[in-house]
Design an enzyme around this catalytic site. Structure first.
Site, mmCIF file in Angstrom:
data_model
loop_
_atom_site.group_PDB
_atom_site.id
_atom_site.type_symbol
_atom_site.label_atom_id
_atom_site.label_comp_id
_atom_site.label_asym_id
_atom_site.label_seq_id
_atom_site.Cartn_x
_atom_site.Cartn_y
_atom_site.Cartn_z
ATOM 1 N N LYS A 179 0.838 -1.137 -0.012
ATOM 2 C CA LYS A 179 0.023 -0.174 -0.027
ATOM 3 C C LYS A 179 1.069 1.457 -0.010
ATOM 4 O O LYS A 179 0.759 2.219 -0.923
ATOM 5 C CB LYS A 179 -0.917 0.135 1.158
ATOM 6 C CG LYS A 179 -1.984 -1.182 1.262
ATOM 7 C CD LYS A 179 -2.627 -0.993 2.617
ATOM 8 C CE LYS A 179 -1.995 -1.321 3.730
ATOM 9 N NZ LYS A 179 -1.322 -2.616 4.127
ATOM 10 N N ARG A 223 -9.589 0.708 8.496
ATOM 11 C CA ARG A 223 -9.064 -0.409 8.632
ATOM 12 C C ARG A 223 -9.982 -1.496 9.313
ATOM 13 O O ARG A 223 -9.860 -2.492 9.621
ATOM 14 C CB ARG A 223 -7.978 -0.197 9.741
ATOM 15 C CG ARG A 223 -7.086 -1.154 9.930
ATOM 16 C CD ARG A 223 -5.671 -1.132 9.122
ATOM 17 N NE ARG A 223 -4.288 -1.431 9.648
ATOM 18 C CZ ARG A 223 -3.352 -1.046 9.064
ATOM 19 N NH1 ARG A 223 -3.214 -0.109 8.311
ATOM 20 N NH2 ARG A 223 -2.284 -1.431 9.627
ATOM 21 N N ARG A 274 11.653 -5.826 4.439
ATOM 22 C CA ARG A 274 11.461 -4.379 4.439
ATOM 23 C C ARG A 274 12.308 -3.493 5.188
ATOM 24 O O ARG A 274 12.581 -4.132 6.241
ATOM 25 C CB ARG A 274 10.135 -4.208 4.559
ATOM 26 C CG ARG A 274 9.756 -2.655 4.752
ATOM 27 C CD ARG A 274 8.300 -2.236 4.825
ATOM 28 N NE ARG A 274 7.774 -2.763 6.242
ATOM 29 C CZ ARG A 274 6.624 -2.692 6.343
ATOM 30 N NH1 ARG A 274 5.645 -2.142 5.330
ATOM 31 N NH2 ARG A 274 6.031 -3.360 7.445
ATOM 32 N N ARG A 276 11.009 -1.609 11.303
ATOM 33 C CA ARG A 276 10.212 -1.182 12.291
ATOM 34 C C ARG A 276 9.880 -1.852 13.352
ATOM 35 O O ARG A 276 10.241 -3.125 13.176
ATOM 36 C CB ARG A 276 8.958 -1.064 11.296
ATOM 37 C CG ARG A 276 8.767 0.024 10.571
ATOM 38 C CD ARG A 276 7.622 0.044 9.590
ATOM 39 N NE ARG A 276 6.300 -0.376 9.847
ATOM 40 C CZ ARG A 276 5.074 -0.609 9.328
ATOM 41 N NH1 ARG A 276 5.181 -0.137 7.805
ATOM 42 N NH2 ARG A 276 4.233 -1.271 9.507
ATOM 43 N N ARG A 327 -0.267 -9.120 13.157
ATOM 44 C CA ARG A 327 -0.927 -7.948 12.033
ATOM 45 C C ARG A 327 -1.756 -8.976 11.151
ATOM 46 O O ARG A 327 -2.641 -8.406 10.833
ATOM 47 C CB ARG A 327 0.205 -7.209 11.552
ATOM 48 C CG ARG A 327 0.544 -6.484 12.529
ATOM 49 C CD ARG A 327 1.953 -5.560 12.015
ATOM 50 N NE ARG A 327 1.963 -5.071 10.914
ATOM 51 C CZ ARG A 327 2.974 -4.944 10.314
ATOM 52 N NH1 ARG A 327 4.180 -5.552 10.608
ATOM 53 N NH2 ARG A 327 2.954 -4.233 8.932
HETATM 54 P P1 AP5 Z 1 4.776 -1.802 1.858
HETATM 55 O O1 AP5 Z 1 4.595 -0.855 0.630
HETATM 56 O O2 AP5 Z 1 5.572 -1.135 2.968
HETATM 57 O O3 AP5 Z 1 3.625 -2.380 2.483
HETATM 58 P P2 AP5 Z 1 2.210 -1.987 3.044
HETATM 59 O O4 AP5 Z 1 1.259 -2.665 2.487
HETATM 60 O O5 AP5 Z 1 2.246 -0.351 3.259
HETATM 61 O O6 AP5 Z 1 2.638 -2.529 4.490
HETATM 62 P P3 AP5 Z 1 2.684 -2.081 6.105
HETATM 63 O O7 AP5 Z 1 3.170 -3.062 6.959
HETATM 64 O O8 AP5 Z 1 3.057 -0.706 6.083
HETATM 65 O O9 AP5 Z 1 1.061 -2.017 6.149
HETATM 66 P P4 AP5 Z 1 0.296 -2.366 7.498
HETATM 67 O O10 AP5 Z 1 -0.971 -1.842 7.118
HETATM 68 O O11 AP5 Z 1 0.698 -3.518 8.243
HETATM 69 O O12 AP5 Z 1 1.127 -0.950 8.340
HETATM 70 P P5 AP5 Z 1 0.911 0.604 8.704
HETATM 71 O O13 AP5 Z 1 2.228 1.376 8.623
HETATM 72 O O14 AP5 Z 1 -0.361 0.809 7.834
HETATM 73 O O15 AP5 Z 1 5.668 -2.867 1.058
HETATM 74 C C1 AP5 Z 1 6.223 -4.085 2.083
HETATM 75 C C2 AP5 Z 1 7.608 -4.248 1.512
HETATM 76 O O16 AP5 Z 1 7.741 -4.878 0.148
HETATM 77 C C3 AP5 Z 1 8.521 -3.118 1.001
HETATM 78 O O17 AP5 Z 1 9.811 -3.839 1.505
HETATM 79 C C4 AP5 Z 1 8.448 -2.896 -0.367
HETATM 80 O O18 AP5 Z 1 9.785 -2.425 -0.719
HETATM 81 C C5 AP5 Z 1 8.437 -4.447 -0.595
HETATM 82 N N1 AP5 Z 1 7.144 -4.367 -2.129
HETATM 83 C C6 AP5 Z 1 6.230 -3.739 -2.151
HETATM 84 N N2 AP5 Z 1 5.545 -3.946 -3.284
HETATM 85 C C7 AP5 Z 1 6.539 -4.870 -3.970
HETATM 86 C C8 AP5 Z 1 6.744 -5.567 -5.232
HETATM 87 N N3 AP5 Z 1 5.682 -5.247 -6.004
HETATM 88 N N4 AP5 Z 1 7.622 -6.224 -5.274
HETATM 89 C C9 AP5 Z 1 8.550 -6.577 -4.554
HETATM 90 N N5 AP5 Z 1 8.735 -5.967 -3.450
HETATM 91 C C10 AP5 Z 1 7.667 -4.810 -2.876
HETATM 92 O O19 AP5 Z 1 0.410 0.263 10.333
HETATM 93 C C11 AP5 Z 1 1.062 0.065 11.291
HETATM 94 C C12 AP5 Z 1 0.402 -0.113 12.712
HETATM 95 O O20 AP5 Z 1 -0.369 1.158 13.011
HETATM 96 C C13 AP5 Z 1 -0.878 -1.024 12.772
HETATM 97 O O21 AP5 Z 1 -0.314 -2.245 12.945
HETATM 98 C C14 AP5 Z 1 -1.505 -0.310 13.907
HETATM 99 O O22 AP5 Z 1 -1.267 -0.726 15.268
HETATM 100 C C15 AP5 Z 1 -1.531 1.023 13.459
HETATM 101 N N6 AP5 Z 1 -2.560 1.617 12.205
HETATM 102 C C16 AP5 Z 1 -2.412 2.207 11.387
HETATM 103 N N7 AP5 Z 1 -3.644 2.670 10.925
HETATM 104 C C17 AP5 Z 1 -4.516 2.068 11.585
HETATM 105 C C18 AP5 Z 1 -5.842 2.185 11.462
HETATM 106 N N8 AP5 Z 1 -6.341 2.926 10.534
HETATM 107 N N9 AP5 Z 1 -6.765 1.922 12.527
HETATM 108 C C19 AP5 Z 1 -6.047 1.277 13.622
HETATM 109 N N10 AP5 Z 1 -4.677 1.195 13.731
HETATM 110 C C20 AP5 Z 1 -3.804 1.454 12.609
#
Ligand code: AP5
Length: 217
Positions: free
Chosen positions: A13, A88, A127, A162, A173
């Site tokens: 994402k 979410r 990552r 992270r 997660r």
């Molecule tokens: P990346 O782009 O980082 O993936 P992502 O989907 O953004 O993954 P996240 O782990 O950031 O999502 P998340 O939803 O768990 O965490 P968030 O920060 O929102 O890609 C992942 C890896 O793959 C990277 O290394 C990238 O380079 C690689 N990659 C990507 N595409 C590729 C491809 N095509 N080919 C090869 N490699 C590729 O949330 C963190 C925490 O915050 C949550 O656990 C929760 O506690 C809290 N939180 C955040 N938002 C909310 C909410 N709305 N409600 C409640 N709690 C929340």
């Protein structure tokens, strides 16, 4: 564009949002990035959110809605926005729907990035993220590495793993995603906004989204 990016942790994402933001200037709004910045700054929000985040649990809906109600009304969102990691839960999606209705904003799409579980597990363990909370550029030691000495290519800050990238937190997660976030696919399907995209190659995914936005899906 006014788009929601759905997908499991590690689906890409953040990566896709950054590429789409470069394309038309729509602003990426990542609740995860906002929360991590608050944790790093020691702000009240960060203090409340840290324990949930480190264990891979979701932060309470009320805290997230407080952030988003303000963020979505900031002037930079007028150009368009890419919601990354929000909503979410079904209550967050319902609250967002009401908020957008109140503000007279219409969403283009909710794009669901589909990625097989084994690919996700591999991506999350490889990552790396820029430690500068103003940057938070995303790298991957296999597919998109930082500099040879582990620095961010954009701002030269150290690149780190992270706090929620322990095996235990990753598995939690993914479980929470299945239970709380996966139902949003049905929610946005009913709203007539859902577009599923098998996302194995980021550039191809971005091209598909651009094409669909130009032609209507
Ligand atoms: P990346 O782009 O980082 O993936 P992502 O989907 O953004 O993954 P996240 O782990 O950031 O999502 P998340 O939803 O768990 O965490 P968030 O920060 O929102 O890609 C992942 C890896 O793959 C990277 O290394 C990238 O380079 C690689 N990659 C990507 N595409 C590729 C491809 N095509 N080919 C090869 N490699 C590729 O949330 C963190 C925490 O915050 C949550 O656990 C929760 O506690 C809290 N939180 C955040 N938002 C909310 C909410 N709305 N409600 C409640 N709690 C929340």
């Amino acid at each position: 564009m006014k788009v929601i990016l759905l997908g499991a942790p590690g689906a890409g994402k953040g990566t896709i949002a950054k590429l789409l933001s470069d394309y038309d200037g729509s602003v990426q709004i990542s609740t995860g990035d906002i929360l991590r910045k608050s944790v790093k700054e020691g702000a009240d929000l960060g203090k409340k959110a840290k324990a949930y985040m480190d264990s891979g649990d979701l932060v309470p809906d009320s805290l997230i809605m407080d952030i988003m109600e303000n963020r979505i009304q900031e002037p930079d969102c007028e150009r368009g926005f890419l919601l990354d990691g929000f909503p979410r839960t079904v209550p967050q999606a319902e609250a967002l729907k009401k908020l957008l209705e109140k503000l007279g904003i219409t969403l283009d799409y909710a794009i669901n990035l589909e990625v097989p579980r084994e690919v996700i597990l591999d991506r999350l363990t490889t990552r790396r993220t820029c430690s500068n909370s103003e940057c938070q550029a995303i790298y991957n030691i296999k597919s998109d590495p930082p500099t040879d000495d582990g620095k961010c290519k954009k701002c030269d800050s150290p690149v780190i793993q992270r706090d929620d990238e322990t095996e235990e937190a990753i598995l939690n997660r993914l479980e929470i995603y299945n239970e709380k976030t996966f139902p949003l696919i049905g929610f946005y399907e009913k709203e007539g906004l859902l577009k599923n995209i098998l996302s194995l190659n980021s550039k191809e995914t971005v091209e598909e989204i651009k094409k669909n936005l130009q032609t209507g899906m």
